[in-house]
Scaffold this motif. Structure first.
Motif, PDB file in Angstrom:
ATOM      1  N   VAL A  21       0.823  -1.216   0.000  1.00 55.65           N
ATOM      2  CA  VAL A  21       0.000   0.000   0.000  1.00 55.65           C
ATOM      3  C   VAL A  21       0.856   1.264   0.000  1.00 55.65           C
ATOM      4  O   VAL A  21       0.635   2.179  -0.802  1.00 55.65           O
ATOM      5  CB  VAL A  21      -0.959  -0.013   1.203  1.00 55.65           C
ATOM      6  N   TYR A 127      -6.812   4.771   2.132  1.00 53.85           N
ATOM      7  CA  TYR A 127      -8.026   5.239   1.471  1.00 53.85           C
ATOM      8  C   TYR A 127      -7.746   5.732   0.048  1.00 53.85           C
ATOM      9  O   TYR A 127      -8.492   5.432  -0.885  1.00 53.85           O
ATOM     10  CB  TYR A 127      -8.681   6.339   2.307  1.00 53.85           C
ATOM     11  N   TYR A 129      -5.286   4.749  -1.788  1.00 51.31           N
ATOM     12  CA  TYR A 129      -4.951   3.518  -2.511  1.00 51.31           C
ATOM     13  C   TYR A 129      -6.225   2.862  -3.036  1.00 51.31           C
ATOM     14  O   TYR A 129      -6.291   2.392  -4.172  1.00 51.31           O
ATOM     15  CB  TYR A 129      -4.203   2.584  -1.569  1.00 51.31           C
ATOM     16  N   GLU A 130      -7.260   2.857  -2.206  1.00 45.23           N
ATOM     17  CA  GLU A 130      -8.533   2.247  -2.598  1.00 45.23           C
ATOM     18  C   GLU A 130      -9.268   3.070  -3.651  1.00 45.23           C
ATOM     19  O   GLU A 130      -9.815   2.521  -4.611  1.00 45.23           O
ATOM     20  CB  GLU A 130      -9.423   2.078  -1.371  1.00 45.23           C
ATOM     21  N   GLY A 135      -8.148  -0.622  -5.471  1.00 48.93           N
ATOM     22  CA  GLY A 135      -9.410  -0.868  -4.769  1.00 48.93           C
ATOM     23  C   GLY A 135      -9.187  -1.475  -3.395  1.00 48.93           C
ATOM     24  O   GLY A 135      -8.082  -1.439  -2.857  1.00 48.93           O
ATOM     25  N   ARG A 136     -10.241  -2.055  -2.824  1.00 46.44           N
ATOM     26  CA  ARG A 136     -10.192  -2.575  -1.469  1.00 46.44           C
ATOM     27  C   ARG A 136      -9.239  -3.760  -1.346  1.00 46.44           C
ATOM     28  O   ARG A 136      -9.109  -4.584  -2.251  1.00 46.44           O
ATOM     29  CB  ARG A 136     -11.593  -3.011  -1.015  1.00 46.44           C
ATOM     30  N   GLU A 142      -6.423  -6.522   4.914  1.00 44.59           N
ATOM     31  CA  GLU A 142      -6.743  -5.359   5.738  1.00 44.59           C
ATOM     32  C   GLU A 142      -6.440  -5.622   7.203  1.00 44.59           C
ATOM     33  O   GLU A 142      -5.923  -4.743   7.901  1.00 44.59           O
ATOM     34  CB  GLU A 142      -8.203  -4.952   5.573  1.00 44.59           C
TER      35      GLU A 142
END
Length: 341
Positions: A21, A127, A129-130, A135-136, A142
């Motif tokens: 990330v 956030y 990155y998402e 995305g998630r 996580e």
């Protein structure tokens, strides 16, 4: 000239979600700017930044130094991380003073203030990155990310037990912290200043039209990631249409950069010359001399570095005796002090 190999993987390594990330292009500008802009709503923090005066006087240097510190903690070898943490601890020991908004006293090493900065940064990097990147994360990724967030807290005065380990926990933390936030004139002025990416990030030799376009898009992209109540507090409102347009423009650009590590490294060299040598071995896939991930307690014992919480307790004891580090005067000149100080 090839990248210099690190001594070890530090405290995260290639199997970490942190590398995945924080090593993505969104962290360099979008995630960083979102974090430092939001942080200014804490009246204690913005009092420290305002009274220092260095963010507005030398924004590019401060950006470069702060990115260097963040990159060192995530990607540097163990000794580099501990030395950087120890240096920042000593610098922050003098960053104390009065907050004119609340009438309280700010302390850059205060664990509560450090936790606010820490979680705002880790949440903002994830956030963006998402929103603009892949995305998630998966549920497992996580969970690992927030565990690693707690590990990174060990290099500040934060008690790792205070770091939430889930997204819901992070949201609960921000909801509980919200009453402390103040959209003062100083906070709004600092937020508006930091949202000017051309002043903070873009090298001075970039042509003015390019600087204007870059700033126009990045500013709107960062604001697009902020909740409505926060935009109102910081006087940074914009329409939902603008949110969608900015996101649509930024997303393909970021994803293109991520596909070419050499391009990402070249851009990083321009934006943050001090950070590039730290990330270069990672982006080029250069293994360290000892390909192992270290443990903080074991590494501190090896390099003789005291835990930040122990250092802070000692400083507090000195202050109780009317001794200890002398506070900085207003508008001091301290090149190593990063943005969140």
């Amino acid at each position: 000239m090839g990248a210099r190999a690190q001594q070890d993987y530090g405290f995260f390594g290639p199997d970490s979600v942190t590398w995945k990330v924080w090593g993505y292009p969104t962290s360099i500008v979008l995630g960083f700017l979102r974090a430092v802009v939001i942080e200014e709503l804490d009246p204690h923090l913005v009092a420290s930044v305002d009274q220092s005066g260095q963010v507005k006087q030398r924004p590019k240097l401060r950006y470069d130094r702060t990115m260097q510190y963040f990159a060192t903690v995530k990607f540097g070898d163990a000794e580099s991380v501990l030395r950087a943490s120890d240096t920042l601890m000593k610098i922050h020991a003098r960053a104390v003073g009065d907050d004119p908004v609340t009438g309280g006293r700010y302390d850059a090493n205060d664990p509560a203030s450090q936790l606010w900065i820490h979680l705002t940064a880790w949440h903002s990097i994830l956030y963006t990155y998402e929103i603009f990147g892949p995305g998630r994360l998966t549920a497992a990724e996580e969970a690992q990310y927030w565990e690693e967030c707690a590990r990174a807290a060990e290099f500040q005065t934060i008690d790792p037990a205070d770091v939430p380990r889930t997204r819901e926990g992070v949201r609960a933390y921000f909801a509980a912290y919200r009453p402390r936030l103040v959209g003062s004139e100083v906070a709004q002025s600092m937020m508006n200043f930091l949202l000017d990416a051309s002043t903070v990030v873009v090298p001075d030799d970039v042509p003015r039209p390019a600087r204007f376009v870059f700033n126009a898009v990045v500013r709107r992209g960062v604001i697009a990631t902020m909740p409505r109540w926060m935009r109102k507090l910081g006087d940074t409102r914009q329409s939902r249409t603008t949110d969608r347009v900015a996101t649509a423009i930024i997303r393909p650009v970021v994803r293109t950069i991520s596909a070419f590590p050499r391009l990402e490294l070249a851009l990083l060299r321009r934006a943050s010359p001090r950070t590039a040598p730290i990330l270069e071995p990672v982006l080029r896939g250069v293994p360290p001399v000892h390909p192992v991930v270290r443990e903080p307690v074991e590494a501190r014992a090896q390099y003789g570095v005291t835990d930040p919480r122990e250092q802070y307790a000692a400083i507090q004891a000195e202050r109780a005796r009317q001794a200890g580090p002398v506070p900085y005067p207003k508008h001091h000149h301290e090149e190593l002090l990063p943005f969140p100080a």
